[in-house]
Design an enzyme around this catalytic site. Structure first.
Site, PDB file in Angstrom:
ATOM      1  N   GLU A  34      -2.005   8.090  -3.320  1.00  0.00           N
ATOM      2  CA  GLU A  34      -0.757   8.511  -3.241  1.00  0.00           C
ATOM      3  C   GLU A  34      -0.102   8.230  -4.492  1.00  0.00           C
ATOM      4  OE1 GLU A  34       1.314   6.827   0.023  1.00  0.00           O
ATOM      5  OE2 GLU A  34       0.165   7.866   1.381  1.00  0.00           O
ATOM      6  N   HIS A  41       4.738  10.139   3.117  1.00  0.00           N
ATOM      7  CA  HIS A  41       4.793   8.798   3.718  1.00  0.00           C
ATOM      8  C   HIS A  41       6.302   8.507   4.084  1.00  0.00           C
ATOM      9  CE1 HIS A  41       2.387   4.741   2.827  1.00  0.00           C
ATOM     10  NE2 HIS A  41       3.238   4.560   4.121  1.00  0.00           N
TER      11      HIS A  41
END
Length: 531
Positions: free
Chosen positions: A263, A281
């Site tokens: 990420e 997220h």
């Protein structure tokens, strides 16, 4: 002087006010965390650092944080904090794992609905002016089997919500007891059983060596055909390449991911596959959760800086504010016991064994053990504290063990510490009297009752006349006032010890004079932090 806290990420005004209301000097610079050079320049001024995810508390930043005592993360993830560096420097790292539990659990349920009914794709199609009603055939959740991997705080909420949706819930969690599973209304199963039975699988475990790729290619191939996988926990729990292959083959009917192995995720094997729902997220991204975690981290950091209470620490035992009040004298005792042995032991320590008796055995033993180990290790390294001491001890190969027992003597509770080296074992016991003052009650198996002072002298000798006179005369000759004098012996004319609590440091000449009498086997000056 009031503790000083830096807030280097965006926290709510209410969280900032909590620090101020508690009398803490707070410096609110919500964009500072993005400027690592500026953060490095100023971090040495602060006792506390409150952050979200933008600030990176790297090893370099922590090395420059000479006064830092605590880092508080408003949220659960602490990947942006070098916890090893913080621990070795004695800095507590705490997060707020409970402030976003409901939000994260709700996101998992929402993702399960989304993938069951193909909502994102159906929405995009309708926005594009199409009317593909027959294309988006979904499935009901009612009556389906949900497999929950990890039935802790968030997983437990998911189980509760799923039962409300009339799903059958099965759970895999090595730490879940049969009794608690029954209370939750779920069936406890092994992982292989869950894989073969579940229509939906949702993950709610941390990322560790044990959980990395817990849904590996091999595990995914064991799943029921048509299964749908939801991951709102941590990236790296699922083999994303393998899942993509099984989605393409049709074995897996859909997936919903809020977290990814890398990420920010700008590329991923799951992207652009049919019936795969992806969000960036967002598990904790609600206004309620963000406010909750900000308020919680402010309260936790303030409690620690002002009272010593430790909550939700990742590298130190938790001690509530109430425990801190009750245990304060016992933690001080543990430190004194450790410090006594540390000053008496010159050779490398192999093991530290701690016995907790009676009242002491019912307390927070992790906190007491950390205080004991810190007391031992600060003799050689004054920078060690309750956070770093257990880590440094482990690095040096010191084995630490604890034992609990019911009240076994005249005292309502006591602590006994034994240190093992290649040459000998050395032990000391202590208790806390009703006046809240720690006392030494046993050294080398000899019973005593010694008040603890900043400056002390410890002697060993054969039990024979002249010892008290020699000690008193020598101290008097050198102008050292004795505040407390304690004697003990194993038996008449056997081994004897003395502990003197004196008002000032004993001159080296006085110590040598005692040694020159040849009455004593050992004469050792000791110091203790009694503030």
């Amino acid at each position: 002087m009031a503790p000083k806290v830096l807030i280097s990420d965006k926290l709510s005004d209410a969280a900032v006010q909590i620090f101020r209301d508690r009398g803490i000097d707070v410096d609110f610079q919500p964009d500072l965390g993005k400027d690592k050079d500026k953060l490095l320049e100023v971090i040495g001024q602060y006792d506390g650092l409150a952050i979200r995810s933008a600030t990176k508390a790297t090893e370099k930043i922590i090395a420059a944080a000479d006064n830092l005592k605590v880092i508080g993360r408003a949220g659960i993830g602490t990947d942006n904090i070098d916890k090893d560096a913080a621990s070795k420097k004695g800095i507590i790292v705490m997060n707020t794992p409970f402030g976003n539990m409901v939000t994260t659990a709700e996101h998992a349920i929402a993702m399960m609905f989304a993938v069951a009914r193909q909502i994102p794709e159906a929405s995009a199609s309708t926005h594009a002016g199409k009317w593909e009603k027959s294309k988006f055939m979904g499935v009901e959740l009612t009556g389906k089997t949900l497999g929950v991997i990890g039935a802790g705080n968030i997983g437990g909420i998911v189980c509760d919500r799923a039962r409300g949706l009339k799903m059958k819930v099965i759970a895999y969690d090595p730490y879940l007891s049969e009794e608690h599973a029954t209370e939750m209304g779920v069936e406890k199963v092994e992982l292989d059983d869950l894989l073969t039975r579940a229509d939906f699988i949702t993950l709610h475990v941390p990322f560790t060596d044990a959980t990395k790729n817990i849904l590996s290619r091999e595990a995914l191939e064991k799943t029921k055909k048509g299964v749908r996988i939801i991951n709102c926990a941590r990236g790296g729990l699922v083999d994303e390449e393998a899942l993509a292959d099984l989605l393409k083959s049709g074995h897996v009917a859909g997936a919903a991911f809020d977290v990814f192995a890398e990420e920010p995720a700008t590329e991923n094997p799951l992207f652009n596959l049919p019936n795969v729902v992806c969000t960036p997220h967002l598990g904790a991204a609600t206004t309620e959760a963000q406010e909750n975690v900000a308020l919680q981290v402010a309260e936790q950091m303030a409690d620690y800086l002002l009272t010593g209470a430790v909550q939700n620490a990742l590298n130190s035992p938790s001690v509530t504010a109430e425990e801190a009040k009750i245990m304060g004298p016992w933690i001080k005792l543990a430190d004194h016991l450790g410090h006594f042995i540390g000053q008496m032991t010159d050779e490398p320590i192999k093991a530290i064994n701690i016995l907790y008796d009676g009242e002491a055995s019912e307390m927070n033993l992790a906190a007491l053990t950390s205080a004991t180990v810190a007391g031992i290790m600060t003799v050689a390294n004054p920078d060690v504290n309750v956070v770093s001491a257990p880590i440094i001890a482990k690095e040096r190969g010191v084995q630490i063990s604890t034992t609990k027992q019911d009240q076994s003597g005249a005292f309502e509770g006591y602590i006994k510490v034994t240190v093992v080296t290649d040459k000998r074992e050395r032990s000391i016991g202590g208790t806390v009297f009703s006046d809240g003052k720690p006392r030494f009650i046993q050294i080398k198996g000899i019973n005593i009752d010694a008040e603890i002072g900043r400056h002390m002298i410890y002697t060993t000798n054969e039990d024979k006349p002249g010892i008290i006179g020699a000690l008193g005369a020598t101290m008097g000759a050198h102008g050292v006032n004795i505040a407390n004098f304690t004697l003990g012996r194993s038996a008449a004319k056997g081994e004897a010890i003395a502990l003197l609590y004196v008002d000032e440091p004993v001159p080296a000449a006085a110590l040598q004079e005692l040694r020159d009498t040849e009455l004593f086997q050992q004469v050792k000056p000791l110091t203790f932090n009694v503030d």
